[in-house]
Design a protein around this motif. Structure first.
Motif, PDB file in Angstrom:
ATOM      1  N   THR A   9       0.823  -1.219   0.000  1.00  0.00           N
ATOM      2  CA  THR A   9       0.000   0.000   0.000  1.00  0.00           C
ATOM      3  C   THR A   9       0.852   1.262   0.000  1.00  0.00           C
ATOM      4  O   THR A   9       0.657   2.167  -0.811  1.00  0.00           O
ATOM      5  CB  THR A   9      -0.924  -0.003   1.235  1.00  0.00           C
ATOM      6  OG1 THR A   9      -1.653  -1.229   1.253  1.00  0.00           O
ATOM      7  CG2 THR A   9      -1.913   1.161   1.164  1.00  0.00           C
ATOM      8  N   ARG A  10       1.811   1.331   0.938  1.00  0.00           N
ATOM      9  CA  ARG A  10       2.564   2.582   1.100  1.00  0.00           C
ATOM     10  C   ARG A  10       3.723   2.727   0.126  1.00  0.00           C
ATOM     11  O   ARG A  10       4.149   3.832  -0.189  1.00  0.00           O
ATOM     12  CB  ARG A  10       3.086   2.692   2.541  1.00  0.00           C
ATOM     13  CG  ARG A  10       2.015   3.127   3.525  1.00  0.00           C
ATOM     14  CD  ARG A  10       2.608   3.408   4.892  1.00  0.00           C
ATOM     15  NE  ARG A  10       2.970   2.187   5.588  1.00  0.00           N
ATOM     16  CZ  ARG A  10       3.621   2.166   6.739  1.00  0.00           C
ATOM     17  NH1 ARG A  10       4.025   3.290   7.296  1.00  0.00           N
ATOM     18  NH2 ARG A  10       3.903   1.025   7.332  1.00  0.00           N
ATOM     19  N   PHE A  11       4.235   1.599  -0.364  1.00  0.00           N
ATOM     20  CA  PHE A  11       5.416   1.640  -1.233  1.00  0.00           C
ATOM     21  C   PHE A  11       5.283   0.499  -2.243  1.00  0.00           C
ATOM     22  O   PHE A  11       5.939  -0.529  -2.119  1.00  0.00           O
ATOM     23  CB  PHE A  11       6.676   1.490  -0.381  1.00  0.00           C
ATOM     24  CG  PHE A  11       7.986   1.719  -1.105  1.00  0.00           C
ATOM     25  CD1 PHE A  11       8.035   2.135  -2.430  1.00  0.00           C
ATOM     26  CD2 PHE A  11       9.198   1.508  -0.443  1.00  0.00           C
ATOM     27  CE1 PHE A  11       9.227   2.331  -3.094  1.00  0.00           C
ATOM     28  CE2 PHE A  11      10.417   1.708  -1.084  1.00  0.00           C
ATOM     29  CZ  PHE A  11      10.423   2.114  -2.414  1.00  0.00           C
ATOM     30  N   ASP A 228      13.144   4.641   3.888  1.00  0.00           N
ATOM     31  CA  ASP A 228      13.665   3.427   4.542  1.00  0.00           C
ATOM     32  C   ASP A 228      14.649   2.711   3.621  1.00  0.00           C
ATOM     33  O   ASP A 228      15.676   2.190   4.071  1.00  0.00           O
ATOM     34  CB  ASP A 228      12.525   2.468   4.893  1.00  0.00           C
ATOM     35  CG  ASP A 228      11.602   2.985   5.967  1.00  0.00           C
ATOM     36  OD1 ASP A 228      12.026   3.852   6.752  1.00  0.00           O
ATOM     37  OD2 ASP A 228      10.448   2.529   6.017  1.00  0.00           O
ATOM     38  N   LEU A 229      14.316   2.666   2.340  1.00  0.00           N
ATOM     39  CA  LEU A 229      15.188   1.990   1.375  1.00  0.00           C
ATOM     40  C   LEU A 229      16.546   2.666   1.289  1.00  0.00           C
ATOM     41  O   LEU A 229      17.589   1.986   1.259  1.00  0.00           O
ATOM     42  CB  LEU A 229      14.525   1.954  -0.004  1.00  0.00           C
ATOM     43  CG  LEU A 229      15.322   1.273  -1.124  1.00  0.00           C
ATOM     44  CD1 LEU A 229      15.585  -0.201  -0.822  1.00  0.00           C
ATOM     45  CD2 LEU A 229      14.604   1.417  -2.469  1.00  0.00           C
ATOM     46  N   ALA A 232      18.485   1.745   4.276  1.00  0.00           N
ATOM     47  CA  ALA A 232      18.930   0.343   4.174  1.00  0.00           C
ATOM     48  C   ALA A 232      20.158   0.222   3.289  1.00  0.00           C
ATOM     49  O   ALA A 232      21.076  -0.552   3.570  1.00  0.00           O
ATOM     50  CB  ALA A 232      17.793  -0.526   3.648  1.00  0.00           C
ATOM     51  N   LYS A 233      20.189   1.006   2.212  1.00  0.00           N
ATOM     52  CA  LYS A 233      21.351   0.961   1.305  1.00  0.00           C
ATOM     53  C   LYS A 233      22.617   1.389   2.019  1.00  0.00           C
ATOM     54  O   LYS A 233      23.692   0.795   1.830  1.00  0.00           O
ATOM     55  CB  LYS A 233      21.086   1.850   0.098  1.00  0.00           C
ATOM     56  CG  LYS A 233      20.079   1.293  -0.892  1.00  0.00           C
ATOM     57  CD  LYS A 233      19.839   2.251  -2.047  1.00  0.00           C
ATOM     58  CE  LYS A 233      18.838   1.677  -3.050  1.00  0.00           C
ATOM     59  NZ  LYS A 233      18.553   2.617  -4.142  1.00  0.00           N
ATOM     60  N   LYS A 234      22.508   2.407   2.863  1.00  0.00           N
ATOM     61  CA  LYS A 234      23.679   2.890   3.590  1.00  0.00           C
ATOM     62  C   LYS A 234      24.144   1.847   4.601  1.00  0.00           C
ATOM     63  O   LYS A 234      25.349   1.593   4.748  1.00  0.00           O
ATOM     64  CB  LYS A 234      23.349   4.192   4.314  1.00  0.00           C
ATOM     65  CG  LYS A 234      23.158   5.375   3.344  1.00  0.00           C
ATOM     66  CD  LYS A 234      22.721   6.616   4.083  1.00  0.00           C
ATOM     67  CE  LYS A 234      22.452   7.758   3.088  1.00  0.00           C
ATOM     68  NZ  LYS A 234      21.887   8.940   3.763  1.00  0.00           N
ATOM     69  N   ILE A 235      23.198   1.208   5.285  1.00  0.00           N
ATOM     70  CA  ILE A 235      23.552   0.183   6.272  1.00  0.00           C
ATOM     71  C   ILE A 235      24.184  -1.019   5.586  1.00  0.00           C
ATOM     72  O   ILE A 235      25.155  -1.598   6.066  1.00  0.00           O
ATOM     73  CB  ILE A 235      22.306  -0.243   7.067  1.00  0.00           C
ATOM     74  CG1 ILE A 235      21.806   0.937   7.925  1.00  0.00           C
ATOM     75  CG2 ILE A 235      22.609  -1.449   7.967  1.00  0.00           C
ATOM     76  CD1 ILE A 235      20.452   0.712   8.550  1.00  0.00           C
TER      77      ILE A 235
END
Length: 237
Positions: A9-11, A228-229, A232-235
């Protein structure tokens, strides 16, 4: 089992977004396999795109035959005719799911000789009042044996009295089920509390199932938004 719906729904399409070279759902699948905790790991999806991507990357996937309201229903359909004892639901949008947390929810069944526990799940303490009041974050309260009493999008317990030592816990959407518990869930209708809160765990409580909660300090990253994505890429790097 990793339930994977394409039309979030949100993404929308978030599970197929690139996470440093591979789609989010492939990263989650590979991390889950690498824990070494499971006899088998499968993605269960309604999407030809996700199914093909998992198989192309050497993974295992099954197609849902029906439309489903939630991940538990999708998993139940997939395992109905499988010979399994414990089924673990790993969220497809959590590529940082760690072995320690998964191991904790599996371990609770090993000492449960009376088969008192129908399912187990994770919770992590939260202290930030923005999080406590955020309706997108599901909170859980437990009894003195860490069995779930209730889940809510509202702050629970309500802070009527201060400095009484109440702690607040966020529910993390990783479950381990006895097969009969998830099959009961699949065949029982939604009741008003679940319908109101839009939290599938409440259905188990409304029908008298016992949910053992296990505390973890591992926060993880749920990919619900484009922001959030990026985090996540940085982590991942």
């Amino acid at each position: 089992m990793i339930p994977a719906r394409y039309a979030a729904t949100r993404f929308p399409g978030k599970l197929m977004q690139d996470l440093n070279g591979k789609p989010v759902i492939v990263r989650t699948y590979e991390v889950t396999v690498r824990t070494g905790l499971f006899d088998d790991v499968l993605v269960v999806t309604d999407s030809d795109i996700i199914y093909s991507e998992i198989v192309k990357n050497g993974g295992k996937a099954v197609m849902s035959k029906k439309e489903h309201e939630c991940g538990s229903d999708r998993i139940a359909e997939a395992v109905e005719n499988m010979d399994v004892d414990i089924v673990v639901n790993v969220q497809g949008d959590e590529p940082f799911t760690d072995a320690e947390s998964l191991s904790k929810v599996i371990e609770v069944f090993k000492d449960d000789r009376e088969k008192e526990i129908d399912l187990a799940s994770l919770m992590t303490e939260i202290r930030d009042w923005d999080e406590i009041n955020d309706p997108n974050i599901v909170k859980v309260i437990v009894d003195n044996r860490d069995f779930a009493l209730y889940f809510s999008r509202s702050p629970i317990p309500y802070p009527r009295a201060e400095d009484v030592g109440a702690r607040y816990f966020k529910h993390k959407g990783i479950y381990a089920f006895r097969k009969n518990a998830i099959m009961d869930f699949y065949h029982l209708p939604m009741l008003p509390l679940e319908a109101s809160e839009k939290i599938e765990a409440i259905r188990y409580l409304e029908y008298g199932k016992k949910i053992k909660m296990v505390e973890t300090r591992t926060e993880g990253v749920e990919i619900d938004t484009p922001e959030d994505l990026e985090r996540a890429k940085k982590i991942w790097k």
